[in-house]
Design an enzyme around this catalytic site. Structure first.
Site, PDB file in Angstrom:
ATOM      1  N   ARG A 284      27.717   4.110  27.589  1.00 30.75           N
ATOM      2  CA  ARG A 284      27.172   3.471  26.392  1.00 30.75           C
ATOM      3  C   ARG A 284      27.633   4.268  25.183  1.00 30.75           C
ATOM      4  O   ARG A 284      26.981   5.233  24.787  1.00 30.75           O
ATOM      5  CB  ARG A 284      25.643   3.461  26.494  1.00 30.75           C
ATOM      6  CG  ARG A 284      24.962   2.445  25.602  1.00 30.75           C
ATOM      7  CD  ARG A 284      23.502   2.763  25.457  1.00 30.75           C
ATOM      8  NE  ARG A 284      23.319   3.907  24.593  1.00 30.75           N
ATOM      9  CZ  ARG A 284      22.339   4.806  24.722  1.00 30.75           C
ATOM     10  NH1 ARG A 284      21.454   4.696  25.677  1.00 30.75           N
ATOM     11  NH2 ARG A 284      22.245   5.817  23.875  1.00 30.75           N
ATOM     12  N   HIS A 288      21.549   3.500  21.712  1.00 27.09           N
ATOM     13  CA  HIS A 288      20.866   2.490  22.522  1.00 27.09           C
ATOM     14  C   HIS A 288      20.675   1.193  21.717  1.00 27.09           C
ATOM     15  O   HIS A 288      20.970   0.107  22.187  1.00 27.09           O
ATOM     16  CB  HIS A 288      19.518   3.022  22.996  1.00 27.09           C
ATOM     17  CG  HIS A 288      18.649   1.955  23.595  1.00 27.09           C
ATOM     18  ND1 HIS A 288      18.910   1.397  24.817  1.00 27.09           N
ATOM     19  CD2 HIS A 288      17.555   1.331  23.112  1.00 27.09           C
ATOM     20  CE1 HIS A 288      18.003   0.464  25.068  1.00 27.09           C
ATOM     21  NE2 HIS A 288      17.169   0.408  24.054  1.00 27.09           N
ATOM     22  N   TYR A 297      19.759  13.582  22.036  1.00 18.96           N
ATOM     23  CA  TYR A 297      19.721  13.786  23.488  1.00 18.96           C
ATOM     24  C   TYR A 297      21.085  13.896  24.166  1.00 18.96           C
ATOM     25  O   TYR A 297      21.164  14.007  25.371  1.00 18.96           O
ATOM     26  CB  TYR A 297      18.880  12.685  24.160  1.00 18.96           C
ATOM     27  CG  TYR A 297      19.304  11.252  23.852  1.00 18.96           C
ATOM     28  CD1 TYR A 297      20.352  10.652  24.550  1.00 18.96           C
ATOM     29  CD2 TYR A 297      18.663  10.523  22.857  1.00 18.96           C
ATOM     30  CE1 TYR A 297      20.744   9.349  24.273  1.00 18.96           C
ATOM     31  CE2 TYR A 297      19.045   9.211  22.569  1.00 18.96           C
ATOM     32  CZ  TYR A 297      20.076   8.634  23.279  1.00 18.96           C
ATOM     33  OH  TYR A 297      20.463   7.352  23.005  1.00 18.96           O
TER      34      TYR A 297
HETATM   35  C1  LIG Z   1       9.658  -3.301  31.602  1.00 20.99           C
HETATM   36  C2  LIG Z   1      10.231  -2.622  30.415  1.00 20.99           C
HETATM   37  N1  LIG Z   1       9.972  -1.322  30.206  1.00 20.99           N
HETATM   38  C3  LIG Z   1      10.462  -0.683  29.122  1.00 20.99           C
HETATM   39  C4  LIG Z   1      11.244  -1.349  28.227  1.00 20.99           C
HETATM   40  C5  LIG Z   1      11.778  -0.632  26.994  1.00 20.99           C
HETATM   41  N2  LIG Z   1      13.244  -0.444  27.114  1.00 20.99           N
HETATM   42  C6  LIG Z   1      14.105  -1.304  26.528  1.00 20.99           C
HETATM   43  S1  LIG Z   1      15.677  -0.933  26.884  1.00 20.99           S
HETATM   44  C7  LIG Z   1      15.264   0.393  27.833  1.00 20.99           C
HETATM   45  C8  LIG Z   1      16.348   1.187  28.524  1.00 20.99           C
HETATM   46  C9  LIG Z   1      17.152   0.371  29.481  1.00 20.99           C
HETATM   47  O1  LIG Z   1      18.188   1.119  30.040  1.00 20.99           O
HETATM   48  P1  LIG Z   1      19.240   0.511  31.034  1.00 20.99           P
HETATM   49  O2  LIG Z   1      18.606  -0.478  31.934  1.00 20.99           O
HETATM   50  O3  LIG Z   1      19.963   1.624  31.688  1.00 20.99           O
HETATM   51  O4  LIG Z   1      20.252  -0.332  30.117  1.00 20.99           O
HETATM   52  P2  LIG Z   1      21.123   0.140  28.864  1.00 20.99           P
HETATM   53  O5  LIG Z   1      20.245   0.072  27.653  1.00 20.99           O
HETATM   54  O6  LIG Z   1      21.611   1.498  29.153  1.00 20.99           O
HETATM   55  O7  LIG Z   1      22.226  -0.858  28.729  1.00 20.99           O
HETATM   56  C10 LIG Z   1      13.873   0.551  27.836  1.00 20.99           C
HETATM   57  C11 LIG Z   1      13.164   1.640  28.525  1.00 20.99           C
HETATM   58  C12 LIG Z   1      11.486  -2.714  28.464  1.00 20.99           C
HETATM   59  N3  LIG Z   1      12.244  -3.457  27.636  1.00 20.99           N
HETATM   60  N4  LIG Z   1      10.991  -3.324  29.566  1.00 20.99           N
END
Ligand SMILES: Cc1ncc(C[n+]2csc(CCOP(=O)(O)OP(=O)(O)O)c2C)c(N)n1
Lengths: 441, 322
Positions: A284, A288, A297
């Site tokens: 990424r 984020h 981080y």
């Molecule tokens: C059930 C749930 N918990 C927490 C969140 C908050 N949240 C949004 S994106 C994210 C990180 C997701 O990471 P990943 O699945 O690795 O995808 P990336 O963003 O790296 O593409 C979090 C914790 C959410 N949207 N849904």
């Protein structure tokens, strides 16, 4: 074998300089899976993706990059409330979409605008969603980037992570019953793969033999959490073994590898009704989201290493080596895309918000009597204080002048509030007199 | 201090005072949480007591339940209240019933769940919900919602030390917006006790969390009309302070309850039913509820959906004019 020793290989095709790796065992396997389309496994000269398709993939990658840059800038200027970039992951997202048939279902997480662009979602359609205007298919209800398109077989994004994964299993089961040779791909992050929904989805998919491709974008981070704090094992791909599913790990910045792996997975899914798990190793590159600052981080050095592995540059090098792309085309396409995005953004910003009535539509197929009553109450309230609800008031036909008058009247009230209040005794209350021009309930 | 600093300060005090307090959740470690409520705590107390979890809410609360049953004091963060539902089973069937089902052999009283809730931040469907009513239907839980930094600190410390599982819901719209004096020292505010913010004669206005700010503004508008509002902050949704609320309504004869969550099945319904049972003959007007609409939370038309000071002010007038 202990967990530390596990390390399944990564399927690769393209080097950063645009040359192809020599064909090896992994390559032969993938050719076999494609039904021996390419018998000549010793040749590294053949084109893994034909010219037209390769150029469309590349243009889509450029569009996604331009869109991301412009929309992040727009967010910084306060024109847009929120944005999420796909930057660095274009090869994974677009390469996999390109390997599917147009009526295969895509159930994505949120960072997969490239797959939607591949299917032909127009720049205006992206903008209308992001600005939540009257032409947004989602009617201005979700935050920017929560796209969806029924025509393009792209399920509307839902924020709660991983919820789309078991849904994809069910969707694919329906496709199997329908017997039209379609499949579903569901895309998710390595973070989302920690949710219970992921495990439930894979288990049901393998038990019920559904034509579903589970594509994990392992981009190293879930917000601030590095993958080493997300799982202790060797990534996501080996989890398939526990569910008796086939899986493959690919270089996610290598568009050819992703394309070929997805093509092979699709064949397995559709022809044998078995789900396949693909883990694409990528990074990424961006934050984020527009609300995040990765400097808290991770190191600049780490980011730089991955910037050198830019998937767009890698594909461009390959295209140029093929003689399919040039410096001039690069520049002209970039300029044209930037213009297109800016003009489209200006158009979308000017459109009206969704009509007030959309507050209560789509909760059910038709609004219930209680919802209709609630909408009427809101309208009646807005008639009294139109300035406080400019969007609703606009939808009800209030003019700018009327809003201004309402604002002034309210301002005067508030000013009177600053001065000492004259009230002693509470006649109004005691005598139950109307306080506001005689309207009673 | 703003509300985030007050929460951070409360967590710091709780961890310093009790080595069994353990903090965890998505991104709470080195990053300090997406809102920075847990900033610097990993530095100070180490990775064993403040850490990131994998992204699994059911895992987080299941883990927290086990940890609490073992005798530790987990403070688990759910990043947004909108994402608490994967953990619903662990909260409603497990945390809330641990003590009851085991005849007090085991309990998870040490557990505190912190989660940001509420709208007004252009968060749309999935970053704006106020799900307190779902949990209020669960005997065995406590639910607490602070309105400002002073309360957040005192109530959170009380929640962490309370011998029952507590769901602590933080109004994210006020995280940075609400600033106020907060004592440096360790202090607690009682759970289950409402706070009469302002005494008044004519009507009782009741709410909690972020809604209190709006209610106070509505009372100021009403004051111009000579209406003297009594304002009560419920602070604890479960158990809730029936005495204080009913005493007030017996005095004023009128009640307006306001919350952001939808009307139907919202916690205002519970309050209205209880108050009419206890105060029926003293009521001068029907109890009014000013709430979100019975729809999911919208994005563009958020203002229209939310109960604000003007909507509450209108309800006050209607009650007075009944
Ligand atoms: C059930 C749930 N918990 C927490 C969140 C908050 N949240 C949004 S994106 C994210 C990180 C997701 O990471 P990943 O699945 O690795 O995808 P990336 O963003 O790296 O593409 C979090 C914790 C959410 N949207 N849904």
């Amino acid at each position: 074998m202990t967990g530390d020793e596990l390390c399944i290989p990564i399927f690769k095709r393209l080097r950063q300089d645009g040359t192809l790796y020599p064909v090896d065992a992994a390559q032969r396997q993938s050719d076999d899976a494609r039904g021996g389309q390419s018998q000549d496994t010793t040749s590294i000269e053949r084109d893994p993706i034909e010219r037209e398709k390769a150029l469309k993939i590349y243009r889509t990658m450029l569009f996604t990059r331009v869109l991301d840059e412009r929309m992040l800038a727009a967010q910084r200027q306060g024109r847009l409330s929120f944005y999420m970039q796909c930057t660095g992951e274009e090869a994974t997202v677009i390469g996999s979409a390109a390997a599917l048939e147009d009526d295969d279902m895509i159930m994505a997480q949120y960072r997969e605008q490239g797959a939607l662009a591949w299917r032909g979602f127009s720049c205006d359609e992206f903008m209308n969603q992001m600005f939540g205007n009257e032409r947004d298919y989602g009617k201005g209800r979700q935050m920017p980037i929560h796209y969806g398109s029924r025509d393009l077989h792209y399920m509307t994004i839902s924020s709660p992570l991983a919820t789309q994964i078991p849904q994809a299993t069910g969707y694919a089961y329906g496709q199997k019953l329908a017997g039209k040779g379609q499949c579903t791909i569901t895309i998710f992050g390595e973070g989302a793969a920690s949710e219970g929904d992921f495990h439930a989805a894979l288990n049901m998919a393998s038990v019920h033999r559904v034509p579903c491709i589970f594509l994990c974008r392992n981009n190293g981070y879930a917000i601030s959490t590095p993958s080493c704090e997300q799982f202790a094992a060797d990534g996501i791909a080996p989890r398939a073994f526990g569910y008796h599913m086939q899986s493959i790990r690919v270089d996610g910045n290598d568009v050819i590898a992703v394309y070929e792996a997805t093509l092979a997975a699709r064949k397995i899914a559709v022809e044998t009704h078995q789900p396949v798990l693909i883990e694409a190793m990528t990074y990424r590159l961006a934050a984020h989201s527009s609300s995040d600052d990765p400097s808290g981080y991770r190191s600049k050095k780490e980011e730089a290493i991955w910037r050198d592995k830019d998937p767009i540059l890698r594909m461009r090098n390959w295209l140029e080596a093929q003689g399919w792309w040039s410096e001039e085309e690069e520049k002209a396409t970039g300029d044209q895309l930037r213009r297109e995005v800016l003009e489209s953004m200006k158009r979308a910003e000017k459109l009206a918000p969704p009509a007030l009535d959309t507050l209560i539509t789509d909760v059910y197929d038709t609004p219930t009597p209680l919802l209709k009553q609630q909408l009427e109450d809101v309208k009646q309230h807005i008639r009294k204080y139109p300035h406080a609800y400019p969007k609703g008031a606009a939808s009800m036909g209030f003019t700018a002048q009327e809003l201004e008058d309402s604002r002034k009247a309210h301002q005067e009230r508030l000013q009177r509030m600053q001065s000492p209040k004259p009230v002693e005794g509470h006649q109004l209350v005691e005598s139950h007199q109307p306080v506001d021009g005689g309207q009673t309930s | 201090m703003n509300m985030l600093q007050a929460i951070n300060n409360a967590l710091d005090i709780a961890m310093a005072a009790n080595p069994r307090v353990v903090l965890f959740g998505e991104d709470v470690g080195v990053f300090g949480g997406v809102f920075r409520a847990t900033s610097h705590l990993q530095d100070k107390y180490g990775r064993e007591r403040c850490f990131n979890t994998p992204l699994t809410e059911q895992g987080i609360i299941g883990f927290a339940n086990g940890l609490a049953a073992q005798g530790s004091t987990p403070v688990a963060e759910i990043q947004f209240a909108d994402y608490i539902f994967p953990a619903f089973d662990q909260i409603v069937n497990e945390a809330a019933k641990f003590r009851y089902r085991s005849g007090d052999l085991f309990d998870v009283g040490g557990l505190t769940i912190r989660t940001p809730y509420g709208g007004g931040i252009a968060g749309g469907l999935y970053h704006s919900q106020s799900p307190e009513a779902y949990f209020a239907h669960t005997p065995g839980l406590k639910i607490v919602m602070p309105r400002n930094p002073h309360q957040a600190k005192g109530l959170l410390l009380a929640a962490i030390r309370d011998p029952n599982p507590v769901l602590f819901m933080e109004p994210k719209r006020l995280y940075r917006a609400s600033v106020g004096e907060v004592p440096e020292a360790d202090y607690e505010l009682p759970l289950g006790v409402a706070d009469v913010i302002r005494e008044g004669r004519d009507i009782t206005l009741l709410g909690w969390g972020a809604q209190m700010e709006v209610i106070e503004k509505a009372a100021a508008l009403a004051e111009q009309d000579g209406i003297d509002c009594e304002i009560i902050d419920l602070r604890s949704i479960l158990p809730w302070d029936i005495e204080t609320v009913c005493d007030s309504v017996l005095k004023t004869g009128r009640l307006v309850v306001s919350h952001e969550a939808p009307l139907t099945g919202g916690f205002a319904s519970e309050i209205a039913a209880t108050v009419q049972e206890r105060c029926f003959l003293y009521l001068e007007a029907p109890i009014r509820r000013v709430t979100g609409l019975d729809t999911p939370f919208p994005l563009v038309l958020e203002k229209e959906h939310l109960p604000d000071e003007l909507k509450i002010y209108e309800a006050i007038k209607q009650s007075l004019n009944y």
